[in-house]
Enzyme design. Structure first.
Site, short mmCIF file in Angstrom:
data_model
loop_
_atom_site.label_atom_id
_atom_site.label_comp_id
_atom_site.label_asym_id
_atom_site.label_seq_id
_atom_site.Cartn_x
_atom_site.Cartn_y
_atom_site.Cartn_z
N LYS A 12 0.87 -1.18 0.00
CA LYS A 12 0.00 0.00 0.00
C LYS A 12 0.91 1.23 0.00
O LYS A 12 1.19 1.83 1.05
CB LYS A 12 -0.93 -0.05 1.21
CG LYS A 12 -2.14 0.85 1.08
CD LYS A 12 -3.18 0.49 2.13
CE LYS A 12 -4.18 1.61 2.30
NZ LYS A 12 -4.98 1.93 1.12
N1 PMP Z 1 -7.85 -1.70 -3.20
C1 PMP Z 1 -7.25 -0.50 -3.07
C2 PMP Z 1 -6.56 0.09 -4.26
C3 PMP Z 1 -7.31 0.19 -1.85
O1 PMP Z 1 -6.74 1.39 -1.71
C4 PMP Z 1 -8.01 -0.39 -0.77
C5 PMP Z 1 -8.09 0.35 0.54
N2 PMP Z 1 -6.97 0.07 1.35
C6 PMP Z 1 -8.60 -1.64 -0.95
C7 PMP Z 1 -8.49 -2.28 -2.17
C8 PMP Z 1 -9.32 -2.32 0.17
O2 PMP Z 1 -8.39 -2.71 1.16
P1 PMP Z 1 -8.82 -2.86 2.68
O3 PMP Z 1 -10.01 -3.70 2.71
O4 PMP Z 1 -7.63 -3.52 3.29
O5 PMP Z 1 -9.07 -1.50 3.21
#
Ligand code: PMP
Length: 292
Positions: free
Chosen positions: A156
């Site tokens: 991320k």
């Molecule tokens: N895809 C992207 C590109 C994101 O930024 C996020 C948010 N973090 C998610 C999927 C969903 O991830 P999570 O469920 O861990 O928040």
């Protein structure tokens, strides 16, 4: 501009609880120039017994560490210490239902060289429904997700979000609520900040891992579906395969579970209230405030 902080807001910065208004980052910061930083978006909730719970705290801090390692960003922070610090920041700001942003960033450095040190900040603010409460009108974006041969897509990383912003703003400029991005092969991938599920023939399908961020909410949806006896299939599929199927939803920490009305103007078939997706949404809503 949203009001993220005021003169009383406290943040956690490099081991100390300090005022947001007095915290600075300098203009020679490597992360600012090159998007070379990693972060987490986390939520906390007031649970049914009134206590504050950071939802999936361990999972988020685990991913933060993995993201930093993937990018060779020094990470010598302990997850348990960070979780405790996050609860303390919430308490000092008198927040229970909040969004938490933990970011690990570099020092001042205008070269591409790897650093020996990094900074960590934990910021919190009040947040309601991120994508609203109404069913969403989504458009397939002309932008593809970053190619995993050019980026470590499981991390991320801040720089990846230029792509998210381009896609989101392009969809909004055409009057849609949000974008759906494809991967470099043209298969359905994910939203700018959320993973995606589709409902058809009494089961859910979702893009396989490989070209998407492995969402913590996505993993939670798998657990919920197992509990509810709903089959989830992971595969690669095109937009044409899911136009007009029974239902669809985004899921993510900020987005939670939010249903779609249409994709590229083509409506989903079922009334949201009659879908398995709605059952999953209700189970998610119960889980985030559950006393465990
Ligand atoms: N895809 C992207 C590109 C994101 O930024 C996020 C948010 N973090 C998610 C999927 C969903 O991830 P999570 O469920 O861990 O928040």
């Amino acid at each position: 501009m949203a009001n993220y902080y005021n003169e009383n807001t406290i943040i956690y910065l490099d081991g100390k609880f300090v005022k947001a208004a007095e915290s600075k980052i300098d203009l020679y910061n490597q992360s600012l120039h090159y998007g070379y930083a990693v972060f987490e978006g986390i939520r906390s909730y007031k649970t049914v017994d009134g206590t504050t719970k950071i939802f999936k705290a361990a999972e988020h801090y685990h991913r933060l560490k993995n993201s930093a390692n993937a990018l060779h960003i020094p990470y010598h922070f302990d997850s348990e210490v960070l979780i405790e610090a996050t609860y303390e920041v919430l308490k000092q700001n008198n927040l229970q239902d909040a969004y938490i942003r933990t970011i690990v960033y570099g020092p001042s450095n205008m070269s591409y060289d790897i650093n020996e040190e990094s900074h960590i900040a934990i910021l919190v603010w009040q947040m309601g429904a991120f994508l609203g409460h109404n069913l969403l009108r989504i458009a397939v974006s002309p932008f593809q997700r970053p190619n995993p041969k050019g980026f470590i897509i499981t991390a991320k990383a801040c720089g990846h979000y230029v792509n998210s912003m381009m896609a989101s703003n392009e969809a909004k400029s055409r009057g849609f609520n949000e974008a759906l991005l494809t991967d470099m092969n043209g298969y359905v991938a994910e939203g700018p900040g959320a993973n995606v599920f589709f409902e058809m023939d009494g089961k859910l399908i979702t893009p396989s891992l490989g070209n998407i961020l492995p969402g913590i909410t996505r993993a939670t949806i798998f657990e919920i579906c197992k509990d509810l006896g709903i089959t989830v299939e992971e595969k690669f599929f095109t937009k044409e395969e899911i136009y007009g199927v029974d239902a669809a939803f985004f899921c993510g920490t900020a987005a939670e579970v939010i249903g779609w009305e249409s994709l590229d103007g083509i409506a989903f078939k079922k009334d949201w209230n009659d879908t398995l997706s709605k059952k999953v949404q209700s189970a998610y809503k119960a889980l985030i405030v559950a006393n465990k």
